[in-house]
Write a protein that holds these residues in place. Sequence first.
Motif, PDB file in Angstrom:
ATOM      1  N   ARG A 183      -0.339  10.814   2.876  1.00 46.23           N
ATOM      2  CA  ARG A 183       0.799  11.450   3.551  1.00 46.23           C
ATOM      3  C   ARG A 183       1.968  10.488   3.704  1.00 46.23           C
ATOM      4  O   ARG A 183       3.121  10.822   3.389  1.00 46.23           O
ATOM      5  CB  ARG A 183       0.363  11.972   4.922  1.00 46.23           C
ATOM      6  N   LEU A 184       1.688   9.272   4.165  1.00 49.16           N
ATOM      7  CA  LEU A 184       2.764   8.310   4.394  1.00 49.16           C
ATOM      8  C   LEU A 184       3.352   7.787   3.086  1.00 49.16           C
ATOM      9  O   LEU A 184       4.559   7.554   2.996  1.00 49.16           O
ATOM     10  CB  LEU A 184       2.273   7.160   5.273  1.00 49.16           C
ATOM     11  N   SER A 185       2.523   7.622   2.065  1.00 44.16           N
ATOM     12  CA  SER A 185       3.031   7.189   0.756  1.00 44.16           C
ATOM     13  C   SER A 185       3.981   8.227   0.179  1.00 44.16           C
ATOM     14  O   SER A 185       5.023   7.882  -0.391  1.00 44.16           O
ATOM     15  CB  SER A 185       1.872   6.954  -0.216  1.00 44.16           C
ATOM     16  N   LEU A 186       3.626   9.490   0.321  1.00 40.67           N
ATOM     17  CA  LEU A 186       4.490  10.571  -0.148  1.00 40.67           C
ATOM     18  C   LEU A 186       5.816  10.564   0.621  1.00 40.67           C
ATOM     19  O   LEU A 186       6.897  10.675   0.024  1.00 40.67           O
ATOM     20  CB  LEU A 186       3.793  11.911  -0.003  1.00 40.67           C
ATOM     21  N   LYS A 187       5.735  10.390   1.919  1.00 44.99           N
ATOM     22  CA  LYS A 187       6.935  10.336   2.757  1.00 44.99           C
ATOM     23  C   LYS A 187       7.849   9.194   2.319  1.00 44.99           C
ATOM     24  O   LYS A 187       9.062   9.373   2.171  1.00 44.99           O
ATOM     25  CB  LYS A 187       6.519  10.165   4.222  1.00 44.99           C
ATOM     26  N   VAL A 188       7.254   8.023   2.069  1.00 50.99           N
ATOM     27  CA  VAL A 188       8.026   6.847   1.660  1.00 50.99           C
ATOM     28  C   VAL A 188       8.640   7.060   0.278  1.00 50.99           C
ATOM     29  O   VAL A 188       9.791   6.682   0.036  1.00 50.99           O
ATOM     30  CB  VAL A 188       7.143   5.576   1.696  1.00 50.99           C
ATOM     31  N   SER A 189       7.904   7.690  -0.626  1.00 47.40           N
ATOM     32  CA  SER A 189       8.449   7.912  -1.972  1.00 47.40           C
ATOM     33  C   SER A 189       9.570   8.951  -1.968  1.00 47.40           C
ATOM     34  O   SER A 189      10.506   8.858  -2.748  1.00 47.40           O
ATOM     35  CB  SER A 189       7.345   8.325  -2.941  1.00 47.40           C
TER      36      SER A 189
ATOM     37  N   SER B 135      13.822   4.715   2.348  1.00 45.79           N
ATOM     38  CA  SER B 135      14.715   3.889   3.170  1.00 45.79           C
ATOM     39  C   SER B 135      13.887   2.865   3.942  1.00 45.79           C
ATOM     40  O   SER B 135      12.712   3.094   4.222  1.00 45.79           O
ATOM     41  CB  SER B 135      15.499   4.765   4.151  1.00 45.79           C
ATOM     42  N   PRO B 136      14.500   1.753   4.300  1.00 43.51           N
ATOM     43  CA  PRO B 136      13.783   0.746   5.099  1.00 43.51           C
ATOM     44  C   PRO B 136      13.261   1.302   6.417  1.00 43.51           C
ATOM     45  O   PRO B 136      12.192   0.913   6.877  1.00 43.51           O
ATOM     46  CB  PRO B 136      14.830  -0.346   5.336  1.00 43.51           C
ATOM     47  N   GLU B 137      13.996   2.221   7.023  1.00 43.57           N
ATOM     48  CA  GLU B 137      13.585   2.793   8.301  1.00 43.57           C
ATOM     49  C   GLU B 137      12.314   3.631   8.150  1.00 43.57           C
ATOM     50  O   GLU B 137      11.398   3.536   8.968  1.00 43.57           O
ATOM     51  CB  GLU B 137      14.708   3.663   8.897  1.00 43.57           C
ATOM     52  N   ILE B 138      12.267   4.461   7.117  1.00 46.86           N
ATOM     53  CA  ILE B 138      11.093   5.307   6.884  1.00 46.86           C
ATOM     54  C   ILE B 138       9.888   4.436   6.547  1.00 46.86           C
ATOM     55  O   ILE B 138       8.773   4.675   7.036  1.00 46.86           O
ATOM     56  CB  ILE B 138      11.355   6.334   5.767  1.00 46.86           C
ATOM     57  N   LEU B 139      10.087   3.420   5.731  1.00 48.62           N
ATOM     58  CA  LEU B 139       8.987   2.518   5.386  1.00 48.62           C
ATOM     59  C   LEU B 139       8.468   1.814   6.626  1.00 48.62           C
ATOM     60  O   LEU B 139       7.256   1.767   6.860  1.00 48.62           O
ATOM     61  CB  LEU B 139       9.433   1.502   4.330  1.00 48.62           C
ATOM     62  N   SER B 140       9.358   1.305   7.433  1.00 49.78           N
ATOM     63  CA  SER B 140       8.955   0.600   8.652  1.00 49.78           C
ATOM     64  C   SER B 140       8.208   1.523   9.608  1.00 49.78           C
ATOM     65  O   SER B 140       7.155   1.158  10.155  1.00 49.78           O
ATOM     66  CB  SER B 140      10.200   0.021   9.329  1.00 49.78           C
ATOM     67  N   GLN B 141       8.725   2.715   9.802  1.00 46.66           N
ATOM     68  CA  GLN B 141       8.082   3.709  10.666  1.00 46.66           C
ATOM     69  C   GLN B 141       6.690   4.059  10.135  1.00 46.66           C
ATOM     70  O   GLN B 141       5.722   4.165  10.903  1.00 46.66           O
ATOM     71  CB  GLN B 141       8.951   4.956  10.738  1.00 46.66           C
ATOM     72  N   SER B 142       6.563   4.212   8.840  1.00 45.37           N
ATOM     73  CA  SER B 142       5.281   4.561   8.223  1.00 45.37           C
ATOM     74  C   SER B 142       4.278   3.429   8.352  1.00 45.37           C
ATOM     75  O   SER B 142       3.091   3.667   8.613  1.00 45.37           O
ATOM     76  CB  SER B 142       5.494   4.931   6.754  1.00 45.37           C
ATOM     77  N   MET B 143       4.731   2.202   8.183  1.00 43.90           N
ATOM     78  CA  MET B 143       3.829   1.058   8.344  1.00 43.90           C
ATOM     79  C   MET B 143       3.329   0.972   9.777  1.00 43.90           C
ATOM     80  O   MET B 143       2.143   0.712  10.007  1.00 43.90           O
ATOM     81  CB  MET B 143       4.527  -0.242   7.932  1.00 43.90           C
TER      82      MET B 143
ATOM     83  N   LEU C 122       0.824  -1.202   0.000  1.00 47.48           N
ATOM     84  CA  LEU C 122       0.000   0.000   0.000  1.00 47.48           C
ATOM     85  C   LEU C 122       0.864   1.260   0.000  1.00 47.48           C
ATOM     86  O   LEU C 122       0.668   2.164  -0.818  1.00 47.48           O
ATOM     87  CB  LEU C 122      -0.939   0.003   1.209  1.00 47.48           C
ATOM     88  N   LEU C 123       1.827   1.316   0.902  1.00 42.96           N
ATOM     89  CA  LEU C 123       2.625   2.534   1.059  1.00 42.96           C
ATOM     90  C   LEU C 123       3.655   2.739  -0.049  1.00 42.96           C
ATOM     91  O   LEU C 123       4.107   3.861  -0.265  1.00 42.96           O
ATOM     92  CB  LEU C 123       3.299   2.556   2.426  1.00 42.96           C
ATOM     93  N   THR C 124       4.002   1.679  -0.761  1.00 46.21           N
ATOM     94  CA  THR C 124       4.946   1.818  -1.866  1.00 46.21           C
ATOM     95  C   THR C 124       4.242   1.977  -3.213  1.00 46.21           C
ATOM     96  O   THR C 124       4.892   2.112  -4.244  1.00 46.21           O
ATOM     97  CB  THR C 124       5.914   0.622  -1.938  1.00 46.21           C
ATOM     98  N   GLY C 125       2.922   1.936  -3.200  1.00 39.97           N
ATOM     99  CA  GLY C 125       2.156   2.149  -4.422  1.00 39.97           C
ATOM    100  C   GLY C 125       1.942   0.911  -5.268  1.00 39.97           C
ATOM    101  O   GLY C 125       1.409   1.003  -6.377  1.00 39.97           O
TER     102      GLY C 125
END
Length: 82
Positions: free
Chosen positions: A34-40, A44-52, A14-17
């Motif tokens: 908001r989180l998808s934009l942040k991840v894009s 980084s793995p850390e940002i993705l993990s935090q967003s999830m 979902l967050l990676t599109g």
Amino acid sequence: MNVPSTHHQAWKDLLTGKQHYDFESFAVQMIVKRLSLKVSQHPSPEILSQSMRELREMFVQNVNAPKIQRDLHKLFRKEELQ
């Protein structure tokens, strides 16, 4: 209703599109955008993990709301939510 852990692939997809859903809850729509934009912007793995974790926590805190429940069913098969 159980909300699957952040290790479930659906959160990442979902967050990676990789997956797109028509969510009913405006709150879910906004946090996903908001989180998808942040991840894009910071892939980084850390940002993705935090967003999830943040997205999952929003679902956990609002799991009793009917729109949230319907949105969870869109993300996960019904059997995974039991």
